[in-house]
Write a protein that holds these residues in place. Structure first.
Motif, PDB file in Angstrom:
ATOM      1  N   GLN A   1      36.683  56.610  83.711  1.00  0.00           N
ATOM      2  CA  GLN A   1      37.228  56.847  85.118  1.00  0.00           C
ATOM      3  C   GLN A   1      36.395  57.665  85.807  1.00  0.00           C
ATOM      4  O   GLN A   1      35.941  58.589  85.310  1.00  0.00           O
ATOM      5  CB  GLN A   1      38.740  57.615  85.110  1.00  0.00           C
ATOM      6  N   TYR A   2      35.780  57.190  87.213  1.00  0.00           N
ATOM      7  CA  TYR A   2      35.036  58.068  87.949  1.00  0.00           C
ATOM      8  C   TYR A   2      35.654  58.529  89.325  1.00  0.00           C
ATOM      9  O   TYR A   2      36.476  57.516  89.838  1.00  0.00           O
ATOM     10  CB  TYR A   2      33.865  57.241  88.377  1.00  0.00           C
ATOM     11  N   ASN A   3      35.512  59.521  89.754  1.00  0.00           N
ATOM     12  CA  ASN A   3      36.173  60.093  90.853  1.00  0.00           C
ATOM     13  C   ASN A   3      35.393  60.354  92.108  1.00  0.00           C
ATOM     14  O   ASN A   3      34.043  60.513  91.716  1.00  0.00           O
ATOM     15  CB  ASN A   3      36.817  61.405  90.413  1.00  0.00           C
ATOM     16  N   LEU A   4      35.966  60.521  93.072  1.00  0.00           N
ATOM     17  CA  LEU A   4      35.260  60.808  94.384  1.00  0.00           C
ATOM     18  C   LEU A   4      34.520  62.119  94.125  1.00  0.00           C
ATOM     19  O   LEU A   4      35.063  63.022  93.544  1.00  0.00           O
ATOM     20  CB  LEU A   4      36.414  60.879  95.522  1.00  0.00           C
ATOM     21  N   GLY A   5      33.175  61.949  94.502  1.00  0.00           N
ATOM     22  CA  GLY A   5      32.488  63.424  94.246  1.00  0.00           C
ATOM     23  C   GLY A   5      31.694  63.516  92.994  1.00  0.00           C
ATOM     24  O   GLY A   5      30.714  64.050  92.720  1.00  0.00           O
ATOM     25  N   ASP A   6      31.768  62.552  91.898  1.00  0.00           N
ATOM     26  CA  ASP A   6      31.216  62.617  90.627  1.00  0.00           C
ATOM     27  C   ASP A   6      29.677  62.101  90.985  1.00  0.00           C
ATOM     28  O   ASP A   6      29.654  60.987  92.110  1.00  0.00           O
ATOM     29  CB  ASP A   6      31.785  61.635  89.960  1.00  0.00           C
ATOM     30  N   VAL A   7      28.808  62.350  90.302  1.00  0.00           N
ATOM     31  CA  VAL A   7      27.532  61.841  90.512  1.00  0.00           C
ATOM     32  C   VAL A   7      27.302  60.879  89.404  1.00  0.00           C
ATOM     33  O   VAL A   7      27.639  60.999  88.035  1.00  0.00           O
ATOM     34  CB  VAL A   7      26.513  62.955  90.229  1.00  0.00           C
ATOM     35  N   VAL A   8      27.061  59.623  89.569  1.00  0.00           N
ATOM     36  CA  VAL A   8      27.008  58.556  88.461  1.00  0.00           C
ATOM     37  C   VAL A   8      25.606  57.909  88.533  1.00  0.00           C
ATOM     38  O   VAL A   8      24.979  57.985  89.560  1.00  0.00           O
ATOM     39  CB  VAL A   8      28.223  57.451  88.503  1.00  0.00           C
ATOM     40  N   ALA A   9      25.233  57.353  87.198  1.00  0.00           N
ATOM     41  CA  ALA A   9      24.187  56.472  87.306  1.00  0.00           C
ATOM     42  C   ALA A   9      24.616  54.942  87.201  1.00  0.00           C
ATOM     43  O   ALA A   9      25.713  54.743  86.480  1.00  0.00           O
ATOM     44  CB  ALA A   9      23.355  56.929  85.990  1.00  0.00           C
ATOM     45  N   TYR A  10      23.937  54.230  88.002  1.00  0.00           N
ATOM     46  CA  TYR A  10      24.230  52.832  88.165  1.00  0.00           C
ATOM     47  C   TYR A  10      22.897  52.123  87.873  1.00  0.00           C
ATOM     48  O   TYR A  10      21.932  52.609  88.452  1.00  0.00           O
ATOM     49  CB  TYR A  10      25.192  52.461  89.131  1.00  0.00           C
ATOM     50  N   PHE A  11      22.881  50.719  87.566  1.00  0.00           N
ATOM     51  CA  PHE A  11      21.939  49.920  87.978  1.00  0.00           C
ATOM     52  C   PHE A  11      21.987  48.671  88.611  1.00  0.00           C
ATOM     53  O   PHE A  11      23.125  48.276  89.013  1.00  0.00           O
ATOM     54  CB  PHE A  11      21.403  49.437  86.267  1.00  0.00           C
ATOM     55  N   MET A  12      20.747  48.217  89.271  1.00  0.00           N
ATOM     56  CA  MET A  12      20.764  47.167  90.064  1.00  0.00           C
ATOM     57  C   MET A  12      19.242  46.522  89.868  1.00  0.00           C
ATOM     58  O   MET A  12      18.324  47.366  89.430  1.00  0.00           O
ATOM     59  CB  MET A  12      21.181  47.418  91.486  1.00  0.00           C
ATOM     60  N   VAL A  13      19.032  45.266  90.187  1.00  0.00           N
ATOM     61  CA  VAL A  13      17.892  44.797  90.122  1.00  0.00           C
ATOM     62  C   VAL A  13      17.461  44.222  91.557  1.00  0.00           C
ATOM     63  O   VAL A  13      18.254  43.653  92.386  1.00  0.00           O
ATOM     64  CB  VAL A  13      17.767  43.532  89.378  1.00  0.00           C
ATOM     65  N   VAL A  14      16.375  44.935  91.672  1.00  0.00           N
ATOM     66  CA  VAL A  14      15.742  44.564  93.125  1.00  0.00           C
ATOM     67  C   VAL A  14      14.479  43.987  92.940  1.00  0.00           C
ATOM     68  O   VAL A  14      13.536  44.678  92.604  1.00  0.00           O
ATOM     69  CB  VAL A  14      15.656  45.847  94.291  1.00  0.00           C
ATOM     70  N   ASP A  15      14.252  42.767  93.817  1.00  0.00           N
ATOM     71  CA  ASP A  15      12.887  42.123  93.558  1.00  0.00           C
ATOM     72  C   ASP A  15      12.673  41.760  92.208  1.00  0.00           C
ATOM     73  O   ASP A  15      11.510  41.910  91.763  1.00  0.00           O
ATOM     74  CB  ASP A  15      11.949  42.757  94.225  1.00  0.00           C
ATOM     75  N   GLY A  16      13.526  41.642  91.379  1.00  0.00           N
ATOM     76  CA  GLY A  16      13.060  41.329  89.838  1.00  0.00           C
ATOM     77  C   GLY A  16      13.148  42.674  89.081  1.00  0.00           C
ATOM     78  O   GLY A  16      12.623  42.613  87.926  1.00  0.00           O
ATOM     79  N   LYS A  17      13.020  43.684  89.716  1.00  0.00           N
ATOM     80  CA  LYS A  17      12.850  45.082  88.961  1.00  0.00           C
ATOM     81  C   LYS A  17      14.188  45.815  88.875  1.00  0.00           C
ATOM     82  O   LYS A  17      14.659  45.886  89.774  1.00  0.00           O
ATOM     83  CB  LYS A  17      11.877  45.854  89.668  1.00  0.00           C
TER      84      LYS A  17
ATOM     85  N   LYS B   1      16.435  48.919  88.617  1.00  0.00           N
ATOM     86  CA  LYS B   1      16.375  50.269  89.276  1.00  0.00           C
ATOM     87  C   LYS B   1      17.522  50.835  88.770  1.00  0.00           C
ATOM     88  O   LYS B   1      18.776  50.329  88.637  1.00  0.00           O
ATOM     89  CB  LYS B   1      16.562  50.200  90.691  1.00  0.00           C
ATOM     90  N   ILE B   2      17.383  52.273  88.191  1.00  0.00           N
ATOM     91  CA  ILE B   2      18.766  53.034  87.825  1.00  0.00           C
ATOM     92  C   ILE B   2      19.032  53.848  89.015  1.00  0.00           C
ATOM     93  O   ILE B   2      17.966  54.688  89.283  1.00  0.00           O
ATOM     94  CB  ILE B   2      18.392  53.620  86.415  1.00  0.00           C
ATOM     95  N   ILE B   3      20.000  54.161  89.791  1.00  0.00           N
ATOM     96  CA  ILE B   3      20.248  55.040  90.851  1.00  0.00           C
ATOM     97  C   ILE B   3      21.384  56.084  89.963  1.00  0.00           C
ATOM     98  O   ILE B   3      22.217  55.788  89.493  1.00  0.00           O
ATOM     99  CB  ILE B   3      20.916  54.345  91.881  1.00  0.00           C
ATOM    100  N   VAL B   4      20.911  57.233  90.511  1.00  0.00           N
ATOM    101  CA  VAL B   4      21.860  58.418  90.241  1.00  0.00           C
ATOM    102  C   VAL B   4      22.338  59.162  91.430  1.00  0.00           C
ATOM    103  O   VAL B   4      21.480  59.993  92.344  1.00  0.00           O
ATOM    104  CB  VAL B   4      21.089  59.520  89.344  1.00  0.00           C
ATOM    105  N   HIS B   5      23.301  58.801  92.072  1.00  0.00           N
ATOM    106  CA  HIS B   5      23.790  59.286  93.297  1.00  0.00           C
ATOM    107  C   HIS B   5      25.316  59.526  93.180  1.00  0.00           C
ATOM    108  O   HIS B   5      26.152  59.291  92.176  1.00  0.00           O
ATOM    109  CB  HIS B   5      23.875  57.998  94.417  1.00  0.00           C
ATOM    110  N   ARG B   6      25.873  60.072  94.304  1.00  0.00           N
ATOM    111  CA  ARG B   6      27.403  60.842  94.278  1.00  0.00           C
ATOM    112  C   ARG B   6      28.428  59.672  94.892  1.00  0.00           C
ATOM    113  O   ARG B   6      27.841  59.088  96.052  1.00  0.00           O
ATOM    114  CB  ARG B   6      27.416  62.090  95.127  1.00  0.00           C
TER     115      ARG B   6
END
Length: 103
Positions: free
Chosen positions: A45-61, A63-68
């Motif tokens: 469970q993730y809540n408003l205000g939590d800082v999470v790490a998520y992944f995505m692929v951009v131009d075949g690369k 990326k792991i993003i750590v944002h709130r």
């Protein structure tokens, strides 16, 4: 291979409960700075205000993003770097989330 890396990362989080990642950039300054280590813990469970790490692929690369989390919907999250003046332009699905940052 991006899929293999994500699978291995998810397996490590499942086995150990946490994984450490190195921060690249200053989008979460002053909480996290370029070069900092951040510990990511698997959550269900993730809540408003939590800082999470998520992944995505951009131009075949991979990326792991750590944002709130700034908006939470049933099907997705919206995130923002604390040091950014804009909300990320991606709907983060639960399957993209690696875990929550332990700050």
């Amino acid at each position: 291979d991006n899929e293999l890396y994500i699978r291995l990362l998810n397996e490590e989080i499942e086995q150990k409960g946490v994984v450490q990642l190195t921060v690249h950039g200053n989008s979460m300054f002053p909480i996290l700075k370029d070069g900092d280590l951040v510990t990511i813990e698997k959550g269900h469970q993730y809540n408003l205000g939590d800082v999470v790490a998520y992944f995505m692929v951009v131009d075949g690369k991979l990326k792991i993003i750590v944002h709130r989390i700034v908006l939470k919907r049933r099907d997705y999250l919206l995130t923002k770097g604390d040091n950014n003046d804009f909300i990320d332009n991606i709907k983060v699905k639960n399957t993209m989330v690696l875990g929550v940052a332990l700050l």
